[in-house]
Design a protein around this motif. Structure first.
Motif, PDB file in Angstrom:
ATOM      1  N   LYS A   2       0.840  -1.198   0.000  1.00 56.99           N
ATOM      2  CA  LYS A   2       0.000   0.000   0.000  1.00 56.99           C
ATOM      3  C   LYS A   2       0.874   1.246   0.000  1.00 56.99           C
ATOM      4  N   ASP A   3       0.360   2.295  -0.612  1.00 58.08           N
ATOM      5  CA  ASP A   3       0.987   3.609  -0.475  1.00 58.08           C
ATOM      6  C   ASP A   3       0.649   4.138   0.913  1.00 58.08           C
ATOM      7  N   VAL A   4       1.523   4.959   1.447  1.00 55.57           N
ATOM      8  CA  VAL A   4       1.298   5.573   2.756  1.00 55.57           C
ATOM      9  C   VAL A   4       1.413   7.085   2.593  1.00 55.57           C
ATOM     10  N   LYS A   5       0.365   7.782   3.014  1.00 57.47           N
ATOM     11  CA  LYS A   5       0.357   9.242   2.961  1.00 57.47           C
ATOM     12  C   LYS A   5       0.938   9.773   4.260  1.00 57.47           C
ATOM     13  N   ILE A   6       1.848  10.709   4.138  1.00 59.79           N
ATOM     14  CA  ILE A   6       2.493  11.353   5.283  1.00 59.79           C
ATOM     15  C   ILE A   6       2.103  12.824   5.255  1.00 59.79           C
ATOM     16  N   THR A   7       1.523  13.303   6.346  1.00 59.86           N
ATOM     17  CA  THR A   7       1.097  14.700   6.428  1.00 59.86           C
ATOM     18  C   THR A   7       1.766  15.365   7.627  1.00 59.86           C
ATOM     19  N   ALA A   8       2.328  16.539   7.415  1.00 60.41           N
ATOM     20  CA  ALA A   8       2.866  17.330   8.524  1.00 60.41           C
ATOM     21  C   ALA A   8       1.674  17.945   9.261  1.00 60.41           C
ATOM     22  N   ALA A   9       1.325  17.348  10.382  1.00 65.10           N
ATOM     23  CA  ALA A   9       0.134  17.762  11.125  1.00 65.10           C
ATOM     24  C   ALA A   9       0.401  18.960  12.037  1.00 65.10           C
ATOM     25  N   ARG A  10       1.609  19.066  12.544  1.00 61.48           N
ATOM     26  CA  ARG A  10       1.946  20.176  13.444  1.00 61.48           C
ATOM     27  C   ARG A  10       3.441  20.448  13.336  1.00 61.48           C
ATOM     28  N   VAL A  11       3.770  21.721  13.274  1.00 59.81           N
ATOM     29  CA  VAL A  11       5.169  22.147  13.266  1.00 59.81           C
ATOM     30  C   VAL A  11       5.360  23.064  14.470  1.00 59.81           C
ATOM     31  N   ALA A  12       6.276  22.699  15.338  1.00 60.75           N
ATOM     32  CA  ALA A  12       6.550  23.506  16.533  1.00 60.75           C
ATOM     33  C   ALA A  12       7.941  24.135  16.400  1.00 60.75           C
ATOM     34  N   ARG A  13       8.168  25.169  17.168  1.00 62.75           N
ATOM     35  CA  ARG A  13       9.476  25.823  17.172  1.00 62.75           C
ATOM     36  C   ARG A  13       9.690  26.390  18.563  1.00 62.75           C
ATOM     37  N   TYR A  14      10.823  26.040  19.170  1.00 65.06           N
ATOM     38  CA  TYR A  14      11.124  26.471  20.520  1.00 65.06           C
ATOM     39  C   TYR A  14      12.299  27.459  20.485  1.00 65.06           C
ATOM     40  N   ASP A  15      11.967  28.725  20.260  1.00 65.55           N
ATOM     41  CA  ASP A  15      12.998  29.746  20.108  1.00 65.55           C
ATOM     42  C   ASP A  15      13.852  29.902  21.357  1.00 65.55           C
ATOM     43  N   ASP A  16      13.274  29.701  22.546  1.00 66.81           N
ATOM     44  CA  ASP A  16      14.057  29.817  23.770  1.00 66.81           C
ATOM     45  C   ASP A  16      15.142  28.746  23.830  1.00 66.81           C
ATOM     46  N   LEU A  17      14.824  27.531  23.431  1.00 71.24           N
ATOM     47  CA  LEU A  17      15.820  26.454  23.421  1.00 71.24           C
ATOM     48  C   LEU A  17      16.850  26.671  22.315  1.00 71.24           C
ATOM     49  N   ILE A  18      16.387  27.170  21.183  1.00 68.11           N
ATOM     50  CA  ILE A  18      17.313  27.470  20.083  1.00 68.11           C
ATOM     51  C   ILE A  18      18.343  28.500  20.543  1.00 68.11           C
ATOM     52  N   ALA A  19      17.882  29.557  21.211  1.00 62.10           N
ATOM     53  CA  ALA A  19      18.786  30.612  21.673  1.00 62.10           C
ATOM     54  C   ALA A  19      19.787  30.091  22.700  1.00 62.10           C
ATOM     55  N   LEU A  20      19.344  29.192  23.549  1.00 60.42           N
ATOM     56  CA  LEU A  20      20.219  28.669  24.595  1.00 60.42           C
ATOM     57  C   LEU A  20      21.229  27.639  24.107  1.00 60.42           C
ATOM     58  N   TYR A  21      20.825  26.767  23.183  1.00 55.84           N
ATOM     59  CA  TYR A  21      21.631  25.579  22.923  1.00 55.84           C
ATOM     60  C   TYR A  21      22.072  25.340  21.477  1.00 55.84           C
ATOM     61  N   GLU A  22      21.387  25.910  20.511  1.00 64.86           N
ATOM     62  CA  GLU A  22      21.673  25.520  19.132  1.00 64.86           C
ATOM     63  C   GLU A  22      22.652  26.465  18.456  1.00 64.86           C
ATOM     64  N   ASN A  23      23.602  25.890  17.726  1.00 66.18           N
ATOM     65  CA  ASN A  23      24.442  26.687  16.846  1.00 66.18           C
ATOM     66  C   ASN A  23      23.612  27.081  15.630  1.00 66.18           C
ATOM     67  N   PRO A  24      23.907  28.231  15.036  1.00 68.31           N
ATOM     68  CA  PRO A  24      23.138  28.639  13.856  1.00 68.31           C
ATOM     69  C   PRO A  24      23.218  27.584  12.745  1.00 68.31           C
ATOM     70  N   LEU A  25      22.085  27.375  12.075  1.00 71.62           N
ATOM     71  CA  LEU A  25      22.009  26.412  10.980  1.00 71.62           C
ATOM     72  C   LEU A  25      21.921  27.131   9.652  1.00 71.62           C
ATOM     73  N   ASP A  26      22.574  26.570   8.647  1.00 72.87           N
ATOM     74  CA  ASP A  26      22.472  27.122   7.302  1.00 72.87           C
ATOM     75  C   ASP A  26      21.146  26.757   6.653  1.00 72.87           C
ATOM     76  N   ASN A  27      20.621  25.587   7.004  1.00 75.73           N
ATOM     77  CA  ASN A  27      19.422  25.083   6.330  1.00 75.73           C
ATOM     78  C   ASN A  27      18.484  24.420   7.336  1.00 75.73           C
ATOM     79  N   PRO A  28      17.809  25.207   8.183  1.00 72.92           N
ATOM     80  CA  PRO A  28      16.886  24.568   9.133  1.00 72.92           C
ATOM     81  C   PRO A  28      15.665  23.985   8.418  1.00 72.92           C
ATOM     82  N   CYS A  29      14.941  23.175   9.112  1.00 76.39           N
ATOM     83  CA  CYS A  29      13.752  22.507   8.570  1.00 76.39           C
ATOM     84  C   CYS A  29      12.789  23.518   7.957  1.00 76.39           C
ATOM     85  N   ASP A  30      12.290  23.191   6.764  1.00 83.82           N
ATOM     86  CA  ASP A  30      11.361  24.100   6.106  1.00 83.82           C
ATOM     87  C   ASP A  30       9.989  23.469   5.869  1.00 83.82           C
TER      88      ASP A  30
END
Length: 100
Positions: A2-30
């Motif tokens: 069978k084919d399987v359909k994949i749907t992005a049901a929810r996209v979250a973003r935690y800017d506070d955690l990004i500011a604290l822990y993540e190095n800048p990304l050239d190509n974040p999730c779009d």
């Protein structure tokens, strides 16, 4: 299979955690909510995030084979699943459903 359909049901973003822990990304999730892909023969759809696929792949394979009912009745529709990618900064929840 069978084919399987994949749907992005929810996209979250935690800017506070990004500011604290993540190095800048050239190509974040779009991925955007509502975006869809079709997996044929349980293969990763073209353009689908390889890291997210690592989480979804076993469930897509099972649904493509006609299985489902994960965790003994977890989902209202036994031929579906709701999973999230492993990005702790901008997680995406994906709804999977087997197509007839």
């Amino acid at each position: 299979m069978k084919d399987v359909k994949i749907t992005a049901a929810r996209v979250a973003r935690y800017d506070d955690l990004i500011a604290l822990y993540e190095n800048p990304l050239d190509n974040p999730c779009d991925v955007v909510e509502g975006q869809t892909w079709i997996s044929r023969d349980a293969e990763r759809p073209e353009g689908f995030c390889p890291e997210a696929w690592k989480t979804l792949q076993p469930f897509v394979e099972e649904l493509a084979r006609g299985g489902g009912n994960f965790y003994n009745g977890w989902m209202k529709n036994p031929t579906s699943a709701m999973l999230s990618c492993n990005d702790g900064f901008r997680p995406v929840s994906f709804h999977l459903i087997a197509l007839d």
